[in-house]
Design a protein around this motif. Structure first.
Motif, PDB file in Angstrom:
ATOM      1  N   VAL A 150       0.870  -1.190   0.061  1.00  0.00           N
ATOM      2  CA  VAL A 150      -0.116   0.143  -0.046  1.00  0.00           C
ATOM      3  C   VAL A 150       0.659   1.399  -0.098  1.00  0.00           C
ATOM      4  O   VAL A 150       0.625   2.236  -0.646  1.00  0.00           O
ATOM      5  CB  VAL A 150      -1.201   0.068   1.096  1.00  0.00           C
ATOM      6  CG1 VAL A 150      -0.180   0.098   2.587  1.00  0.00           C
ATOM      7  CG2 VAL A 150      -2.074   1.123   0.908  1.00  0.00           C
ATOM      8  N   VAL A 151       2.011   1.498   0.683  1.00  0.00           N
ATOM      9  CA  VAL A 151       2.656   2.407   0.865  1.00  0.00           C
ATOM     10  C   VAL A 151       3.377   2.878  -0.602  1.00  0.00           C
ATOM     11  O   VAL A 151       3.263   3.930  -1.063  1.00  0.00           O
ATOM     12  CB  VAL A 151       3.636   2.050   1.848  1.00  0.00           C
ATOM     13  CG1 VAL A 151       4.820   3.499   1.770  1.00  0.00           C
ATOM     14  CG2 VAL A 151       3.174   2.210   3.259  1.00  0.00           C
ATOM     15  N   ALA A 152       3.832   1.777  -1.337  1.00  0.00           N
ATOM     16  CA  ALA A 152       4.825   2.019  -2.384  1.00  0.00           C
ATOM     17  C   ALA A 152       3.406   2.296  -3.423  1.00  0.00           C
ATOM     18  O   ALA A 152       3.851   3.370  -4.504  1.00  0.00           O
ATOM     19  CB  ALA A 152       5.324   0.796  -3.007  1.00  0.00           C
ATOM     20  N   GLU A 153       2.419   1.630  -3.575  1.00  0.00           N
ATOM     21  CA  GLU A 153       1.387   1.829  -4.518  1.00  0.00           C
ATOM     22  C   GLU A 153       0.938   3.371  -4.432  1.00  0.00           C
ATOM     23  O   GLU A 153       0.538   3.975  -5.435  1.00  0.00           O
ATOM     24  CB  GLU A 153       0.463   0.871  -4.619  1.00  0.00           C
ATOM     25  CG  GLU A 153       0.955  -0.611  -5.122  1.00  0.00           C
ATOM     26  CD  GLU A 153      -0.190  -1.637  -4.872  1.00  0.00           C
ATOM     27  OE1 GLU A 153      -1.226  -1.218  -5.360  1.00  0.00           O
ATOM     28  OE2 GLU A 153       0.405  -2.577  -4.251  1.00  0.00           O
ATOM     29  N   VAL A 154       0.531   3.706  -3.298  1.00  0.00           N
ATOM     30  CA  VAL A 154      -0.161   5.033  -2.935  1.00  0.00           C
ATOM     31  C   VAL A 154       1.027   6.339  -3.299  1.00  0.00           C
ATOM     32  O   VAL A 154       0.788   7.042  -3.951  1.00  0.00           O
ATOM     33  CB  VAL A 154      -0.586   5.216  -1.399  1.00  0.00           C
ATOM     34  CG1 VAL A 154      -0.888   6.629  -1.170  1.00  0.00           C
ATOM     35  CG2 VAL A 154      -1.957   4.268  -1.090  1.00  0.00           C
ATOM     36  N   ARG A 155       2.234   5.885  -2.942  1.00  0.00           N
ATOM     37  CA  ARG A 155       3.448   6.678  -3.353  1.00  0.00           C
ATOM     38  C   ARG A 155       3.357   6.796  -4.766  1.00  0.00           C
ATOM     39  O   ARG A 155       3.262   8.064  -5.382  1.00  0.00           O
ATOM     40  CB  ARG A 155       4.761   6.528  -2.950  1.00  0.00           C
ATOM     41  CG  ARG A 155       5.789   7.344  -3.373  1.00  0.00           C
ATOM     42  CD  ARG A 155       6.959   6.475  -2.586  1.00  0.00           C
ATOM     43  NE  ARG A 155       8.406   7.685  -3.044  1.00  0.00           N
ATOM     44  CZ  ARG A 155       8.968   7.525  -4.217  1.00  0.00           C
ATOM     45  NH1 ARG A 155       8.567   6.842  -5.250  1.00  0.00           N
ATOM     46  NH2 ARG A 155      10.077   8.276  -4.338  1.00  0.00           N
ATOM     47  N   ALA A 156       3.319   6.091  -5.717  1.00  0.00           N
ATOM     48  CA  ALA A 156       3.413   5.960  -7.230  1.00  0.00           C
ATOM     49  C   ALA A 156       2.178   6.538  -7.805  1.00  0.00           C
ATOM     50  O   ALA A 156       2.462   7.346  -8.699  1.00  0.00           O
ATOM     51  CB  ALA A 156       3.485   4.588  -7.652  1.00  0.00           C
ATOM     52  N   GLU A 157       1.024   6.210  -7.313  1.00  0.00           N
ATOM     53  CA  GLU A 157      -0.202   6.665  -7.697  1.00  0.00           C
ATOM     54  C   GLU A 157      -0.262   8.330  -7.513  1.00  0.00           C
ATOM     55  O   GLU A 157      -0.827   9.118  -8.404  1.00  0.00           O
ATOM     56  CB  GLU A 157      -1.559   5.993  -7.267  1.00  0.00           C
ATOM     57  CG  GLU A 157      -1.470   4.704  -8.033  1.00  0.00           C
ATOM     58  CD  GLU A 157      -2.490   3.759  -7.163  1.00  0.00           C
ATOM     59  OE1 GLU A 157      -3.489   4.228  -6.653  1.00  0.00           O
ATOM     60  OE2 GLU A 157      -2.366   2.528  -7.118  1.00  0.00           O
ATOM     61  N   LEU A 158       0.222   8.739  -6.463  1.00  0.00           N
ATOM     62  CA  LEU A 158       0.347  10.190  -6.142  1.00  0.00           C
ATOM     63  C   LEU A 158       1.150  10.925  -6.928  1.00  0.00           C
ATOM     64  O   LEU A 158       0.833  12.144  -7.568  1.00  0.00           O
ATOM     65  CB  LEU A 158       0.605  10.320  -4.683  1.00  0.00           C
ATOM     66  CG  LEU A 158      -0.450  10.480  -3.500  1.00  0.00           C
ATOM     67  CD1 LEU A 158       0.064  10.537  -2.094  1.00  0.00           C
ATOM     68  CD2 LEU A 158      -1.327  11.483  -3.861  1.00  0.00           C
TER      69      LEU A 158
END
Length: 271
Positions: free
Chosen positions: A140-148
């Motif tokens: 979740v951390v990596a994916e939220v970072r990438a999507e932001l």
């Protein structure tokens, strides 16, 4: 950032401030209590909420913004619609707080660009009615970072000044409780991107579930303030630019104690 929900169906205080005078009075009270900015929203984004039309949303927020801005209260508009944001800015708002990060309305980037105002880009995967089933992540951390960062790239590509961008990891929006805790523990990942970070955990469901009674009943919404205060202090200690809260006075008091203590920024990065 103090919250004024001018809606009948907010999860926390729905219906209390649908009257313009009541909403204005509450906004003034939040400002006196220590809010640096008051966030006005005319459409509920709680899980499962149905959408209202743009005209209804605009009618709800503009009179409140007009009155508060005239009294010198700094205002952000909590909306995903470009037309509502434009009307709010004209009425005196100075910040756009967009929980969709520009995804719900592609025209929002143009409004933010032309106004030259701060724009909060929150992590978002879909509207409230559908967002719970979108809470699927491998990391979740990596994916939220990438999507932001995708949202940032799109905003800058549309001409938005990157210095006006604020990021919000979107606790509770297409996130379950464990996702929220992981994002809280690793808030440094978002702070280290170099953009101001807004943290918004106030009274949310995952706090109620954390504080459930012996029978498993979640703590009621109006009894989650101590937990909210704890998350707010942790977020600011981790480097957050701001916290979005319902109870401004208690939050301001807690942060004053933290600052007076001289406590350093938390080191949340994993070894």
């Amino acid at each position: 950032m103090g919250i004024v929900n001018v809606t009948p169906d907010s999860f926390s205080d729905g219906g209390r401030y649908t009257d313009v005078d009541a909403a204005v009075e509450h906004g003034m009270a939040l400002r006196r209590a220590g809010a640096d900015i008051v966030d006005i929203g005319g459409e509920s984004t709680r899980p499962g909420a149905e959408r209202v039309d743009a005209a209804t949303e605009t009618t709800r927020v503009v009179p409140v913004i007009t009155a508060l801005a005239a009294a010198g209260v700094p205002i952000s508009i909590d909306t995903t619609r470009a037309t509502v944001a434009a009307a709010a800015l004209e009425a005196g708002a100075t910040v756009i707080n967009d929980v969709s990060g520009g995804l719900a309305d592609p025209a929002m980037a143009g409004v933010a660009r032309d106004a030259g105002c701060p724009w909060v880009l929150m992590h978002w995967r879909g509207h409230s009615r559908d967002m719970n089933k979108l809470a699927v992540y491998h990391d979740v951390v990596a994916e939220v970072r990438a999507e932001l960062l995708e949202r940032v790239d799109d905003a800058v590509g549309a001409g938005v000044d990157p210095r006006q961008i604020i990021l919000d990891p979107g606790l509770g929006f297409a996130k379950n409780a464990e996702h929220n805790w992981q994002l809280t523990r690793r808030l440094d990942v978002f702070v280290d991107l170099g953009f101001p970070v807004l943290f918004a955990a106030s009274r949310k469901t995952y706090l109620g579930r954390l504080l459930a009674d012996a029978e498993g009943r979640p703590r009621p919404v109006d009894e989650r303030e101590a937990a909210t205060l704890a998350t707010s202090v942790l977020a600011v200690a981790a480097g957050a630019w701001g916290v979005r809260v319902h109870d401004v006075r208690s939050t301001a008091d807690a942060l004053a104690v933290w600052r007076a203590s001289g406590s350093p920024r938390l080191k949340t990065r994993e070894n």
